[in-house]
Design a protein around this motif. Structure first.
Motif, PDB file in Angstrom:
ATOM      1  N   THR A  58     -43.360  -7.276 -25.451  1.00  0.00           N
ATOM      2  CA  THR A  58     -42.309  -7.096 -26.068  1.00  0.00           C
ATOM      3  C   THR A  58     -42.092  -5.824 -26.150  1.00  0.00           C
ATOM      4  O   THR A  58     -42.942  -4.484 -27.466  1.00  0.00           O
ATOM      5  CB  THR A  58     -41.782  -7.629 -26.955  1.00  0.00           C
ATOM      6  OG1 THR A  58     -41.711  -9.415 -26.512  1.00  0.00           O
ATOM      7  CG2 THR A  58     -40.504  -8.033 -27.339  1.00  0.00           C
ATOM      8  N   HIS A 107     -27.838  -3.771 -21.849  1.00  0.00           N
ATOM      9  CA  HIS A 107     -28.282  -3.703 -20.417  1.00  0.00           C
ATOM     10  C   HIS A 107     -28.067  -2.495 -19.346  1.00  0.00           C
ATOM     11  O   HIS A 107     -29.207  -2.402 -19.027  1.00  0.00           O
ATOM     12  CB  HIS A 107     -26.730  -4.606 -19.930  1.00  0.00           C
ATOM     13  CG  HIS A 107     -27.751  -6.717 -20.022  1.00  0.00           C
ATOM     14  ND1 HIS A 107     -28.437  -6.880 -20.050  1.00  0.00           N
ATOM     15  CD2 HIS A 107     -27.573  -7.075 -21.294  1.00  0.00           C
ATOM     16  CE1 HIS A 107     -28.300  -7.453 -20.302  1.00  0.00           C
ATOM     17  NE2 HIS A 107     -27.889  -7.637 -20.931  1.00  0.00           N
ATOM     18  N   ILE A 139     -30.963   0.166 -20.304  1.00  0.00           N
ATOM     19  CA  ILE A 139     -32.097  -0.169 -20.600  1.00  0.00           C
ATOM     20  C   ILE A 139     -32.059   0.368 -18.618  1.00  0.00           C
ATOM     21  O   ILE A 139     -33.845   0.043 -18.279  1.00  0.00           O
ATOM     22  CB  ILE A 139     -32.366  -1.218 -20.487  1.00  0.00           C
ATOM     23  CG1 ILE A 139     -32.714  -2.086 -22.140  1.00  0.00           C
ATOM     24  CG2 ILE A 139     -33.660  -2.133 -20.141  1.00  0.00           C
ATOM     25  CD1 ILE A 139     -32.403  -3.573 -22.321  1.00  0.00           C
ATOM     26  N   VAL A 179     -37.314  -7.461 -16.605  1.00  0.00           N
ATOM     27  CA  VAL A 179     -37.712  -8.109 -17.730  1.00  0.00           C
ATOM     28  C   VAL A 179     -36.851  -9.692 -17.920  1.00  0.00           C
ATOM     29  O   VAL A 179     -36.455  -9.758 -17.463  1.00  0.00           O
ATOM     30  CB  VAL A 179     -35.614  -6.957 -18.026  1.00  0.00           C
ATOM     31  CG1 VAL A 179     -35.481  -7.999 -19.690  1.00  0.00           C
ATOM     32  CG2 VAL A 179     -35.421  -5.737 -18.258  1.00  0.00           C
ATOM     33  N   ILE A 208     -33.586 -10.213 -23.497  1.00  0.00           N
ATOM     34  CA  ILE A 208     -32.901  -8.992 -23.788  1.00  0.00           C
ATOM     35  C   ILE A 208     -32.826 -10.417 -25.293  1.00  0.00           C
ATOM     36  O   ILE A 208     -31.491 -11.008 -25.440  1.00  0.00           O
ATOM     37  CB  ILE A 208     -32.271  -8.383 -23.809  1.00  0.00           C
ATOM     38  CG1 ILE A 208     -32.620  -7.813 -22.507  1.00  0.00           C
ATOM     39  CG2 ILE A 208     -31.401  -7.553 -24.579  1.00  0.00           C
ATOM     40  CD1 ILE A 208     -31.234  -7.201 -21.850  1.00  0.00           C
ATOM     41  N   VAL A 240     -36.693  -6.533 -26.329  1.00  0.00           N
ATOM     42  CA  VAL A 240     -36.453  -6.470 -25.493  1.00  0.00           C
ATOM     43  C   VAL A 240     -38.026  -7.343 -24.619  1.00  0.00           C
ATOM     44  O   VAL A 240     -39.012  -5.964 -24.674  1.00  0.00           O
ATOM     45  CB  VAL A 240     -36.267  -5.016 -23.916  1.00  0.00           C
ATOM     46  CG1 VAL A 240     -36.203  -5.504 -22.922  1.00  0.00           C
ATOM     47  CG2 VAL A 240     -35.070  -4.211 -24.534  1.00  0.00           C
TER      48      VAL A 240
END
Length: 76
Positions: A8, A26, A29, A40, A43, A54
């Protein structure tokens, strides 16, 4: 019971006036960290602390992020 965050990363937005919207996070990332949807797992926003957790699919992705970005640090 204490939960342990494995694979994480923590995004800290405490230095910005307000926390970005989740859709912006989002997109950030994908664009800046270059993680795909498959990399991923989750989140999780924490609005009170202006942080976003994350969770990634592997520790290799976490290490790659730390190695490629000088402003990242491993807090484990």
């Amino acid at each position: 019971m204490e939960s342990k965050r494995v694979n994480t990363i923590v995004l800290d937005f405490s230095s910005v006036p307000r926390q970005p919207k989740m859709v912006d996070i989002h997109m950030w990332i994908r664009k800046e960290l270059k993680f795909t949807v498959d990399q991923v797992l989750s989140i999780q926003p924490n609005g009170l602390k202006k942080m976003v957790f994350v969770e990634l699919t592997s520790s290799d992705l976490v290490e790659k992020l730390i190695n490629e970005n000088g402003n990242c640090k491993n807090t484990l």
